[in-house]
Design an enzyme around this catalytic site. Structure first.
Site, short mmCIF file in Angstrom:
data_model
loop_
_atom_site.label_atom_id
_atom_site.label_comp_id
_atom_site.label_asym_id
_atom_site.label_seq_id
_atom_site.Cartn_x
_atom_site.Cartn_y
_atom_site.Cartn_z
N SER A 223 -8.78 18.51 62.30
CA SER A 223 -7.65 17.75 61.71
C SER A 223 -6.42 18.59 61.44
O SER A 223 -5.34 18.06 61.17
CB SER A 223 -8.10 17.09 60.41
OG SER A 223 -8.12 18.01 59.34
N VAL B 157 -12.89 12.68 57.92
CA VAL B 157 -12.46 11.71 58.95
C VAL B 157 -12.25 12.45 60.28
O VAL B 157 -11.30 12.16 61.02
CB VAL B 157 -11.16 10.96 58.56
CG1 VAL B 157 -11.03 9.66 59.37
CG2 VAL B 157 -11.09 10.63 57.08
N ALA B 158 -13.12 13.42 60.57
CA ALA B 158 -13.02 14.18 61.82
C ALA B 158 -11.57 14.64 62.05
O ALA B 158 -10.93 15.16 61.13
CB ALA B 158 -13.57 13.38 62.99
N CYS B 159 -11.05 14.41 63.24
CA CYS B 159 -9.72 14.94 63.58
C CYS B 159 -8.59 14.26 62.82
O CYS B 159 -7.46 14.76 62.85
CB CYS B 159 -9.47 14.85 65.07
SG CYS B 159 -10.37 16.11 65.95
N SER B 160 -8.87 13.13 62.19
CA SER B 160 -7.81 12.47 61.42
C SER B 160 -7.95 12.73 59.92
O SER B 160 -7.32 12.04 59.10
CB SER B 160 -7.79 10.97 61.71
OG SER B 160 -7.26 10.76 63.01
#
Ligand code: CO8
Length: 380
Positions: free
Chosen positions: A341, A161-164
């Site tokens: 993340s 979820v990329a940066c999350s």
């Protein structure tokens, strides 16, 4: 061990772990390399550039980088190659199928640290989630490789979820423990992002660093560690946007073009991201706190995503009406840069033990997707 399917009212973060690569690259080093590359390229293609047939490579500036982002340096898994203008990528040797993968290696280091902080062993963990911006292969899952290396029974899976990735994985772990499908879950974020950085692009060459973080989430009624944080609630939001993107993926083989072309590496419209994400993140956090009848002024510590110092200050200012003290919203991106993340988890790991029982804190990520994820915590 068979896990009893027993619901749980109190779910806690019982420990976290951090693995920091030994190699450091400063802004100055990056800029010297990019500018040398730019000068050579622009000289080589001078005629074409003057005729408007080719774009010049733009020179970078360490002052700009620090002022625009707050970043001074980054840690990298492998430094060799990054500063060599004939290479400009980390030279990471490919490992055989019987060897531990690079990402599993750094995941294991963070996981062992988190297990130690939580006072837990492999036998206490029922699930492993490896969640990050990229996994180095599609299958077998890095999480299952880590599960095997640690001798954990149960199950593991990867998620992106990329940066999350870290916050969204913590949400899944929270749900597993509260529903009784796992007693304890190990969430690991091996952010090995340097292979996806375009070190020839001044807009993005300075943004990222490598790191690995891990968190143990478990039932509150059996947790044994010294520092425990009750999870009061989780909240997630996504909204599609094309402003942060990488087109690298398994389809590259079918497309037949250059699998390492600039669009296959990280690229973004940084100004648009800044403009879109700051109000979204502030509104998200305010709404999440309201769900728990809390105000921003009740929050003792903000463990925010670490992409840009000015971004964090603006988000906190929207919430608090003032720029927060360093002790309220700790910054780690000056040393680590943007670690996808893992940034908010590094901030949590390095700055949580001084909280008093009953004090609250917020972990919040924001980034590509767009994706925003938060957890409200209370020290036990
Ligand atoms: N040196 C000198 N000048 C520069 C440089 C540089 N290095 N870079 C840009 N400039 C120039 C630009 O070209 C521009 O020039 P001009 O005005 O002539 O067009 C000028 O400086 C201003 O540029 P910007 O408007 O881009 O500058 P900003 O003040 O907006 O700062 C930032 C740029 C720092 C990138 C800022 O916009 C920012 O941080 N934005 C938020 C970005 C963000 O949070 N992104 C999240 C991405 S991370 C994520 O979601 C996870 C993805 C997965 C991980 C990927 C791993 C590889």
């Amino acid at each position: 061990m068979t896990t009893p399917a027993q619901r749980c009212d109190e779910v806690v973060i019982s420990g976290s772990g951090l693995w920091t690569p030994e190699h450091v690259v400063t802004n100055e080093e990056l800029v010297i390399a990019l500018n040398a590359y730019a000068d050579r390229f622009n000289e080589t293609y001078k005629a074409e550039i003057e005729a408007g047939e080719r774009e010049p490579v733009m020179r970078s500036d360490p002052e700009f980088i620090h002022k625009a982002s707050g970043i001074r340096q980054r840690h990298v898994y492998v430094k060799d190659g990054i500063l060599d203008i004939d290479v400009m990528r980390p030279l990471i040797p490919e490992r055989g199928e019987d060897e531990l993968s690079h990402q599993a290696e750094i995941a294991l280091a963070a996981a062992r640290d988190a297990l130690e902080h939580s006072g837990r062993e492999a036998a206490d963990i029922d699930a492993v989630i490896v969640s990050c911006a990229y996994t180095q292969r599609a299958y077998p899952a890095i999480a299952i490789e880590v599960q095997h290396a640690l001798g954990i029974e149960g199950f593991g899976f990867d998620m992106l979820v990329a940066c999350s990735a870290a916050t969204f994985a913590l949400h899944r772990a929270y749900e597993m423990v509260s529903s009784g499908t796992a007693r304890a879950v190990l969430v690991i974020n091996p952010e090995l992002v340097s292979p996806q950085v375009n070190y020839r692009d001044r807009d993005s060459h300075f943004i990222f660093g490598d790191v690995a973080t891990a968190v143990v989430i478990e039932r509150g009624d059996t947790a044994v560690s010294e520092h425990q944080y009750r999870i009061l609630g989780t909240r997630a939001r996504t909204q599609y946007a094309n402003t942060i993107r990488s087109n690298f993926g398994y389809m590259s083989h079918a497309y037949g073009g250059d699998p390492f072309a600039p669009d296959k590496l990280f690229h973004q419209e940084g100004r648009a991201v800044f403009r879109d994400v700051c109000p979204m993140a502030a509104e998200h956090i305010r709404g999440h706190l309201e769900q728990h009848e809390l105000q921003p002024s009740n929050v003792r510590r903000w463990w925010l995503h670490q992409a840009n110092l000015n971004m964090n200050q603006l988000i906190a200012k929207k919430l608090l009406g003032r720029v927060p003290e360093e002790s309220e919203a700790p910054i780690v991106l000056d040393r680590y840069a943007n670690t996808a993340s893992a940034g908010s988890i590094i901030a949590f790991h390095l700055h949580n033990k001084d909280l008093q029982a009953g004090e609250q804190g917020v972990i919040c990520s924001f980034g590509a997707g767009y994706s925003i994820g938060s957890l409200i915590l209370e020290k036990r």
